[in-house]
Design an enzyme around this catalytic site. Structure first.
Site, PDB file in Angstrom:
ATOM      1  N   LYS A 122       0.715  -1.227   0.161  1.00 51.31           N
ATOM      2  CA  LYS A 122      -0.212  -0.122  -0.075  1.00 51.31           C
ATOM      3  C   LYS A 122       0.854   1.013  -0.014  1.00 51.31           C
ATOM      4  O   LYS A 122       0.442   2.361  -0.660  1.00 51.31           O
ATOM      5  CB  LYS A 122      -0.900   0.051   1.141  1.00 51.31           C
ATOM      6  CG  LYS A 122      -1.686   1.362   1.306  1.00 51.31           C
ATOM      7  CD  LYS A 122      -2.874   1.381   2.344  1.00 51.31           C
ATOM      8  CE  LYS A 122      -3.770   2.453   2.447  1.00 51.31           C
ATOM      9  NZ  LYS A 122      -4.873   2.517   3.291  1.00 51.31           N
ATOM     10  N   HIS A 178     -26.523 -24.130 -24.051  1.00 52.43           N
ATOM     11  CA  HIS A 178     -24.808 -24.503 -24.269  1.00 52.43           C
ATOM     12  C   HIS A 178     -24.127 -23.283 -24.414  1.00 52.43           C
ATOM     13  O   HIS A 178     -23.064 -23.215 -25.524  1.00 52.43           O
ATOM     14  CB  HIS A 178     -24.540 -25.511 -25.510  1.00 52.43           C
ATOM     15  CG  HIS A 178     -25.110 -26.860 -24.983  1.00 52.43           C
ATOM     16  ND1 HIS A 178     -24.881 -27.475 -23.717  1.00 52.43           N
ATOM     17  CD2 HIS A 178     -25.849 -27.856 -25.750  1.00 52.43           C
ATOM     18  CE1 HIS A 178     -25.569 -28.591 -23.734  1.00 52.43           C
ATOM     19  NE2 HIS A 178     -26.020 -28.769 -25.123  1.00 52.43           N
TER      20      HIS A 178
END
Length: 513
Positions: A143, A273
């Site tokens: 960070k 499908h």
């Protein structure tokens, strides 16, 4: 650049550790280490500052607590460029740590070994190999990558040492940012493996994957909405394939619904499908449903249906003699639910897309990409023969239909009044010309459609040669929409002009693999 003066090392994999330490010590970097890492360094003759010197406390709970502390986290997190942070760090006696070298407990390796052990012992060992302190240190350092360099894998050491030498004991911003990205990538996969392991152990799994012998489960992103969070009203539990097809149906529905604007007409998508086999916009819900179902009646059986309108008793009656796996809709009337087959899965869904990044697994990782957006702002007629306004609207629908088909894809669509329908489509084709011929000579002929003057043919990618235009014209097509972008575009346009076809370029390709 920030001079590296203090380094925190805590590694389960000792590969390359001593080589790295040698380079750091040569530049007078203080080594801070924990547990086994400290022992390895000390045995090699290096001076080490134990982490407990910083934290003020030693290891606890049989090693579960070592590196997590206010003091160590503060050394990583306070902003060196912020005067207020620096003043507070000085008041608290916090000195900066400039380099974090951490790799995590081998959770993945432990998981592999679990099959060879008893279930109780294996489970306990997996839990003990969930690293807590390591990810905390890495994420804190990452960070604050403007000042802190983080290394989470031994494979990074060589590049770091080169960077460290070239820049005389410092690293560049670009290198630190790249390392930070690697940290968050690694910890995300690490956490995903843990989440998957615990999810399976709690029984929150799908019946199976694409095939019965494959295990499967669904992880719900807490920061997003969408199908994974959709409310299931009735029916059997969703399967892996159900989710895949339902997601495809929902995305297609959201596309067409959004394209129509605030006054969207009833829209229906049928998927089988992972391919839309029916797509229609009708004046009434029942009309849209009938048109979409007839797009390919054989394929619609056992398919997934997505609707942009509420399912009423009349709509439920439509399915009385039909079998569908899943129905997706904004809402379902109570009476409608009673009429629908009990094993049919009913899912309440939102009509606005979440526009999240798309992830697709490959061996050893994930591919990430933005969602494929739809935009006809650069649509342009490129032939002498133009499109009437209604045909341009139909062309937009046809392009939207082909966008959601597997490449190579062709869609043939028509409009009757305010209604639109996908007449037939070909997807996943390796040969675009054969696809066009088969669609028109076989599928449209089966439907008794001979006049194609009002039909628009859409292609998901450009025509690399004029032959596709020639085949389409020979079979009666008068209107084509395609992305354009081929080096032979001038020849394709010239052939369309010669044959009297109207053609639009969208300047946006929609491959879907």
């Amino acid at each position: 650049m920030t001079q590296i003066r203090r380094a925190l090392l805590s590694v389960s994999d000792k590969t390359g550790l001593l080589d790295l330490a040698k380079v750091l010590v040569a530049q007078n970097v203080e080594l801070i280490a924990s547990g086994g890492t400290a022992k390895s360094l000390q045995e090699a003759g290096y001076k080490v500052t134990p982490v407990e010197t910083l934290s003020g406390k030693g290891e606890a709970f049989q090693g579960r607590m070592k590196t997590i502390s206010f003091e160590i986290a503060s050394s990583l997190l306070f902003r060196r460029e912020d005067p207020q942070d620096c003043d507070q760090a000085a008041q608290l006696g916090i000195e900066p740590i400039d380099l974090v070298v951490v790799n995590l407990y081998p959770f993945h390796e432990t998981l592999k070994k679990q099959q060879e052990q008893s279930e109780v012992r294996g489970f306990a060992e997996c839990i003990e190999n969930i690293d807590i302190g390591g990810p905390t240190l890495l994420r804190a350092g990452a960070k604050n990558f403007q000042s802190v360099t983080v290394l989470c894998e031994p494979t990074q050491y060589r590049e770091f040492m080169k960077e460290f030498a070239e820049h005389k004991g410092t690293t560049t911003f670009e290198f630190r940012q790249k390392c930070a990205a690697q940290v968050y990538t690694m910890t995300s996969f690490y956490d995903m493996a843990i989440a998957g392991f615990l999810t399976q152990k709690t029984g929150a799994v799908l019946r199976y994957g694409e095939n019965p012998h494959q295990k499967a489960f669904v992880l719900k992103d807490p920061f997003q909405e969408g199908l994974a969070h959709a409310r299931s009203l009735q029916g059997k539990e969703m399967s892996y394939n159900n989710y895949l097809d339902a997601d495809f149906a929902l995305k297609t529905l959201q596309d067409v619904h959004s394209w129509q604007g605030p006054k969207a007409l009833p829209t229906v998508v049928v998927v089988k499908h992972n391919t839309p086999c029916g797509l229609a916009v009708g004046e009434t819900p029942l009309r849209a449903l009938e048109m979409a179902w007839k797009g390919d009646e054989k394929s619609s059986f056992g398919g997934i249906i997505a609707l942009n309108f509420a399912v009423t008793e009349d709509i439920a009656a439509f399915f009385s003699e039909k079998f569908v796996e899943v129905i997706l809709a904004p809402s379902f009337q109570e009476g409608a639910r009673e009429k629908l087959k009990k094993n049919c899965r009913l899912m309440e869904v939102a009509l606005m897309p979440s526009n999240a990044w798309q992830a697709r697994s490959i061996e050893g990782g994930l591919l990430m990409q933005e969602s494929d957006s739809f935009n006809l702002a650069n649509m342009k007629v490129v032939t002498q023969k133009t499109f009437a306004e209604d045909k341009q609207r139909l062309a937009g629908f046809a392009m939207l239909a082909v966008k959601n088909l597997k490449s190579n894809a062709i869609a043939l669509c028509r409009q009757q009044g305010p209604e639109f329908e996908l007449l037939t489509m070909g997807s996943g084709q390796t040969n675009r010309i054969d696809c066009i011929e088969k669609l028109i000579t076989s599928r449209l002929a089966d439907k008794g459609i001979q006049d194609l003057s009002g039909v628009v043919l859409a292609s998901d990618a450009f025509f690399p040669f004029p032959d596709s235009v020639q085949v389409a014209a020979k079979l009666g097509v008068k209107h084509i929409i395609q992305p354009g972008g081929s080096i032979k575009d001038p020849e394709v346009i010239a052939e369309a002009n010669h044959l009297g076809l109207a053609m639009i370029f969208t300047h946006r390709r929609h491959f879907l693999h």
